[in-house]
Motif scaffolding. Structure first.
Motif, mmCIF file in Angstrom:
data_model
loop_
_atom_site.group_PDB
_atom_site.id
_atom_site.type_symbol
_atom_site.label_atom_id
_atom_site.label_comp_id
_atom_site.label_asym_id
_atom_site.label_seq_id
_atom_site.Cartn_x
_atom_site.Cartn_y
_atom_site.Cartn_z
ATOM 1 N N GLY A 64 6.786 18.051 -13.271
ATOM 2 C CA GLY A 64 7.977 18.248 -14.091
ATOM 3 C C GLY A 64 7.633 18.533 -15.535
ATOM 4 N N VAL A 65 6.597 17.859 -16.031
ATOM 5 C CA VAL A 65 6.156 18.120 -17.412
ATOM 6 C C VAL A 65 5.659 19.555 -17.549
ATOM 7 N N ASP A 66 4.906 20.037 -16.569
ATOM 8 C CA ASP A 66 4.408 21.418 -16.614
ATOM 9 C C ASP A 66 5.562 22.419 -16.617
ATOM 10 N N VAL A 67 6.540 22.183 -15.734
ATOM 11 C CA VAL A 67 7.680 23.103 -15.674
ATOM 12 C C VAL A 67 8.458 23.084 -16.981
ATOM 13 N N ALA A 68 8.702 21.873 -17.525
ATOM 14 C CA ALA A 68 9.447 21.768 -18.775
ATOM 15 C C ALA A 68 8.698 22.426 -19.928
ATOM 16 N N SER A 69 7.381 22.254 -19.961
ATOM 17 C CA SER A 69 6.589 22.852 -21.041
ATOM 18 C C SER A 69 6.684 24.383 -21.002
ATOM 19 N N LYS A 70 6.622 24.934 -19.791
ATOM 20 C CA LYS A 70 6.714 26.391 -19.679
ATOM 21 C C LYS A 70 8.082 26.907 -20.094
ATOM 22 N N ARG A 71 9.129 26.181 -19.769
ATOM 23 C CA ARG A 71 10.470 26.635 -20.143
ATOM 24 C C ARG A 71 10.722 26.459 -21.639
ATOM 25 N N VAL A 72 10.099 25.417 -22.217
ATOM 26 C CA VAL A 72 10.200 25.279 -23.675
ATOM 27 C C VAL A 72 9.462 26.414 -24.372
ATOM 28 N N ALA A 124 9.341 10.397 -18.512
ATOM 29 C CA ALA A 124 9.411 10.148 -17.070
ATOM 30 C C ALA A 124 8.009 9.979 -16.488
ATOM 31 N N ALA A 125 7.041 10.732 -16.992
ATOM 32 C CA ALA A 125 5.662 10.583 -16.519
ATOM 33 C C ALA A 125 5.094 9.221 -16.916
ATOM 34 N N GLN A 172 0.830 -1.208 0.000
ATOM 35 C CA GLN A 172 0.000 0.000 0.000
ATOM 36 C C GLN A 172 0.864 1.258 0.000
ATOM 37 N N GLU A 173 1.909 1.256 0.825
ATOM 38 C CA GLU A 173 2.788 2.421 0.867
ATOM 39 C C GLU A 173 3.513 2.612 -0.455
ATOM 40 N N ARG A 174 3.913 1.530 -1.076
ATOM 41 C CA ARG A 174 4.603 1.646 -2.374
ATOM 42 C C ARG A 174 3.644 2.143 -3.446
ATOM 43 N N GLN A 175 2.397 1.745 -3.354
ATOM 44 C CA GLN A 175 1.428 2.266 -4.304
ATOM 45 C C GLN A 175 1.251 3.773 -4.129
ATOM 46 N N GLN A 176 1.165 4.219 -2.874
ATOM 47 C CA GLN A 176 1.066 5.656 -2.625
ATOM 48 C C GLN A 176 2.323 6.386 -3.078
ATOM 49 N N LEU A 177 3.468 5.748 -2.904
ATOM 50 C CA LEU A 177 4.713 6.350 -3.381
ATOM 51 C C LEU A 177 4.705 6.489 -4.899
ATOM 52 N N ALA A 178 4.232 5.451 -5.585
ATOM 53 C CA ALA A 178 4.157 5.522 -7.043
ATOM 54 C C ALA A 178 3.179 6.607 -7.494
ATOM 55 N N GLN A 179 2.074 6.755 -6.752
ATOM 56 C CA GLN A 179 1.118 7.808 -7.080
ATOM 57 C C GLN A 179 1.739 9.184 -6.903
ATOM 58 N N SER A 180 2.505 9.361 -5.834
ATOM 59 C CA SER A 180 3.162 10.657 -5.627
ATOM 60 C C SER A 180 4.217 10.911 -6.686
ATOM 61 N N LEU A 181 4.864 9.840 -7.173
ATOM 62 C CA LEU A 181 5.841 10.007 -8.247
ATOM 63 C C LEU A 181 5.169 10.504 -9.512
ATOM 64 N N ILE A 182 3.948 10.041 -9.769
ATOM 65 C CA ILE A 182 3.213 10.530 -10.944
ATOM 66 C C ILE A 182 2.948 12.023 -10.814
ATOM 67 N N GLU A 183 2.559 12.442 -9.614
ATOM 68 C CA GLU A 183 2.320 13.870 -9.403
ATOM 69 C C GLU A 183 3.589 14.681 -9.642
ATOM 70 N N LEU A 184 4.707 14.172 -9.145
ATOM 71 C CA LEU A 184 5.975 14.868 -9.369
ATOM 72 C C LEU A 184 6.325 14.912 -10.859
ATOM 73 N N ALA A 185 6.101 13.773 -11.547
ATOM 74 C CA ALA A 185 6.415 13.726 -12.971
ATOM 75 C C ALA A 185 5.528 14.693 -13.759
ATOM 76 N N ARG A 186 4.269 14.775 -13.390
ATOM 77 C CA ARG A 186 3.372 15.710 -14.080
ATOM 78 C C ARG A 186 3.794 17.154 -13.830
#
Length: 430
Positions: free
Chosen positions: A163-171, A187-188, A147-161
């Motif tokens: 990151g995509v937003d930040v990268a899109s703005k800088r592009v 990465a997402a 369960q904790e690893r699933q929550q960790l993976a979910q938080s990683l998706i949020e971080l990856a998203r």
């Protein structure tokens, strides 16, 4: 306005990072109406001990106890009728009762063998209870860690998203190459794959635990519990002193007792039994009745039960060696489990105290530097991957520690923890 807009992604990313690192410490959400009641560790063990496998072992104990009653019974007498001749006035009729009498301690040996069967059945029942308890402990914490690893993976998706937003703005601002945005999107995707794998591992862990406690995987809801608090176990010397009560040793000891009792049965069988006969005979020709008394004794000329006794003695020797081997094996397995637990627990402490805080700090600083143009997005991905791998390694170490602890309980039983009823204390840990 420009400076504020640049700081907003940083603050949002740091907020998400803090949520990611602290999500494991938060209690699980309250159970909605209609959902199954949460199950704590003791309830899971209790449910597992009520399953058919253990009930079958309990029936074997009852059957063995009934066999003891049967073993104590004396041989039945025999009613014999004999008529010599067919013509009235010349025939002889004899009616007698034959009672076998066991010699050589056969009944006592038979009772000892039946009692050994009871001891063996009870030992098997206790061993199965111990195995089930250990399996449930390992399965319970496997679900919690999944369960904790699933929550960790979910938080990683949020971080990856993020990151995509930040990268899109800088592009869009022309400050980085579109390739970096592609890397962020990859990465997402990887984060989504990690979530899918974590969800699959959780489903498998729930299925295994459900098989142990007799519930469907989708009907299992574990009580709010943070599995990172590991119990303190007794020193290895104290645990080894209790290894004689482990499940494999109990089985071997019960088997030895049964074989020794079987040897006594075969030894007693070498002494032949006698049969005493008492009756009345009527002689029609002599017109008289007379008492008949007889004694029948087998002559052990060809069969003295030597082969069965020799086989029983060799099986007793085998059971002695199996008991010694079980004790050595249980001690070795206990030492291995103790070492694995110590290594995993040290790894958990090291990761929690040093690696995870540094990985979190490194990711936050790298993301901030990327927004200000001081780092490439490849550095951000490396920091993000390091953070996730550190958290994942942390949960793997925790799971390894709990599995090793379950094995220690399997071989040391109640002598495992330094504090009595430690498992109950753990369940109430926030």
């Amino acid at each position: 306005m420009t400076i504020r807009s640049k700081r907003m992604p940083t603050l949002a990313a740091i907020s998400i990072l803090v949520w990611c690192c602290g999500v494991a410490a938060e209690p699980l959400p309250s159970v909605a109406p209609g959902t199954p009641a949460p199950i704590d560790l003791q309830a899971a063990i209790r449910l597992a001990l009520e399953q058919p496998g253990l009930r079958a072992a309990a029936y074997e104990v009852a059957a063995s106890e009934a066999a003891v009653d049967q073993a104590g019974r004396y041989p039945n007498p025999e009613l014999e009728y004999l008529r010599e001749g067919q013509q009235a006035g010349t025939r002889t009729t004899t009616v007698q009762i034959n009672q076998p009498i066991e010699l050589g301690g056969k009944r006592r040996a038979r009772l000892a063998l039946a009692q050994g069967g009871v001891t063996l059945a009870r030992g098997e029942l206790a061993a199965q209870r111990q195995d089930i308890r250990s399996d449930v402990i390992a399965g319970y914490y496997a679900v919690l860690v999944a369960q904790e690893r699933q929550q960790l993976a979910q938080s990683l998706i949020e971080l990856a998203r993020r990151g995509v937003d930040v990268a899109s703005k800088r592009v869009a601002a022309g400050k980085i190459s579109p390739i970096d945005e592609t890397k962020a999107r990859l990465a997402a995707v990887d984060a989504s794959v990690e979530l899918s794998q974590a969800s699959g591992e959780l489903a498998i862990a729930r299925t295994k635990l459900g098989a142990l406690i007799g519930k469907r995987a989708d009907a299992i809801t574990l009580a709010a519990h943070y599995p990172e608090q590991l119990p303190d176990v007794k020193p290895l010397a104290a645990l080894l002193a209790a290894v004689g009560d482990s499940a494999p040793v109990q089985r071997a000891r019960g088997h030895l007792a049964a074989q020794v009792a079987q040897t006594d049965v075969e030894r007693a069988a070498r002494i032949p039994d006698v049969t005493v006969s008492v009756g009345r005979q009527r002689d029609d020709e002599a017109r008289r009745r007379q008492t008949v008394v007889g004694l029948s004794v087998p002559l052990p000329l060809f069969n003295r039960n030597g082969g069965n006794l020799s086989a029983a003695l060799r099986r007793s020797d085998k059971a002695h060696e199996e008991l010694a081997a079980a004790q050595v094996s249980a001690a070795s397995d206990l030492e291995n489990a103790y070492t694995r637990y110590a290594v995993a627990r040290n790894e958990v402490a090291l990761l929690r105290q040093d690696v995870l805080p540094n990985a979190s700090s490194a990711y936050a600083l790298t993301l901030k530097g990327f927004e200000f143009g001081k780092f490439s997005y490849l550095d951000v991905l490396d920091a993000q991957r390091t953070l996730f791998q550190s958290r994942s390694r942390h949960w793997n170490a925790l799971l390894a520690a709990w599995r090793a602890f379950a094995d220690i309980e399997r071989f040391a039983g109640a002598a495992t923890t330094t504090t009595q009823h430690r498992s109950t204390e753990l369940e109430s840990h926030p």
